[in-house]
Write an enzyme that holds these catalytic residues in place. Structure first.
Site: not given
Ligand SMILES: NC(=O)C1=CN([C@@H]2O[C@H](COP(=O)(O)OP(=O)(O)OC[C@H]3O[C@@H](n4cnc5c(N)ncnc54)[C@H](O)[C@@H]3O)[C@@H](O)[C@H]2O)C=CC1
Ligand SMILES: CCCCC/C=C\C=C\C(=O)C/C=C\C/C=C\CCCC(=O)O
Length: 260
Positions: A12, A14, A16, A19, A64-65, A154, A158, A191
């Site tokens: 992942g 590429a 947020g 990177k 594709d992981v 989701y 996690k 992100t």
């Molecule tokens: N943004 C947020 O609020 C939070 C994100 N996370 C976790 O952080 C991780 C990174 O997410 P973000 O950077 O926020 O999202 P993002 O959408 O910016 O990055 C996710 C990346 O995973 C890649 N990806 C998707 N399917 C794939 C596959 N089959 N094979 C290889 N790559 C693939 C996408 O192309 C993308 O570049 C995720 O596991 C997400 O659940 C956890 C907590 C909060």
């Molecule tokens: C319906 C689709 C869900 C979309 C999820 C998208 C992004 C998720 C990002 C996260 O991983 C969220 C991280 C934390 C959420 C959990 C708790 C928030 C705490 C709020 C509080 O203080 O009560």
């Protein structure tokens, strides 16, 4: 682990957080980072990082992981190109609402099954027999502890990543493999993922005292999990309220009478 001179693979990469993790490693003078992603955006992200952080090498590996054999190909590529792998970050992830059955199943497969693949491959390539030891960081979420409404799979994926990481990171295993395995649990972070669910930003805006964090702040926690040799099987929360903190671990001391 001292990051300087080390080789990392980030899934992942590429996106947020991916990177931002790569940039943190490159600022700490990693020798090479390979961004593994299904999106061809990874090519531009790698080019951007390469220009920002010479002389470190930054590669993009398109894959594709969720496909074990293709994912293994990424490990083979990095191993062959740089001679070793030291840091693996299983970060690729997605979210889907409960109404979307196929998206929810895909969420379980990407967020949990592929993290298992990446943890197993990380151990196979880095353990003391075939490698030189290393560290694996699995990206979970605060949703493992505080479920987000409307996204059962989701949240379950996690929570599964947290349990998988604790299992892979037990001290007895580390003694055999030389590979530390830790989980990172951020709260909402700025992100593209936040735009994949309609109404999510409005929901977050309603939460009291809950600003969206920057990927750079979360990357500070990621870097601590890589660098701190004491952390193995550790679960780190990153939240705007309490900052960067390790969740107390009742099974930390292998000589403890409590194995729970
Ligand atoms: N943004 C947020 O609020 C939070 C994100 N996370 C976790 O952080 C991780 C990174 O997410 P973000 O950077 O926020 O999202 P993002 O959408 O910016 O990055 C996710 C990346 O995973 C890649 N990806 C998707 N399917 C794939 C596959 N089959 N094979 C290889 N790559 C693939 C996408 O192309 C993308 O570049 C995720 O596991 C997400 O659940 C956890 C907590 C909060
Ligand atoms: C319906 C689709 C869900 C979309 C999820 C998208 C992004 C998720 C990002 C996260 O991983 C969220 C991280 C934390 C959420 C959990 C708790 C928030 C705490 C709020 C509080 O203080 O009560």
């Amino acid at each position: 682990m001292k990051i300087s001179g080390k080789v990392a693979l980030i899934t992942g990469g590429a996106g947020g957080l991916g990177k931002a993790f790569a940039a943190a490693l490159l600022r700490a003078k990693a020798k090479a980072v390979c961004l593994v992603d299904i999106s061809s955006r990874g090519k531009e992200v790698a080019e951007d990082l390469r220009l920002q952080y010479p002389p470190s090498q930054v590669d993009f590996y398109h894959c594709d992981v969720m496909n074990y054999d293709l994912f293994k190909g990424a490990f083979d590529f990095v191993q062959k190109r740089f001679g070793a792998i030291d840091i693996v970050c299983n970060n690729a992830g997605m979210a889907a609402s409960d109404h979307n059955v196929s998206g929810s199943i895909r969420t379980l497969r990407l967020n949990l099954e592929a993290v298992y693949f990446g943890t197993k491959l990380g151990m196979d390539y880095m353990d003391k027999e075939s490698g030189r030891g290393g560290v694996i960081i699995n990206v979970a979420s605060m949703a493992a502890f505080l479920p987000l409404m409307g996204s059962m799979c989701y949240n379950a994926s996690k929570a599964g990543v947290v349990a998988l990481t604790k299992s892979a990171g037990v001290p007895e295993q580390y003694e055999m493999t030389g590979v530390r395995v830790n989980a990172l649990c951020p709260s909402f972070t700025e992100t593209p993922l936040l735009d994949t669910s309609s109404g999510l930003r409005e929901m977050i805006a309603q939460l009291p005292n809950h600003p969206i964090m920057s990927p750079e702040y979360v990357a500070e926690g990621f870097q601590q999990l890589v660098e701190n040799e004491e952390l193995c099987g550790a679960v780190m929360r990153v939240t705007p309220q309490k900052g960067i903190e390790i969740v107390p671990n009742r099974r930390k001391d292998r000589n403890s009478s409590s194995k729970l």
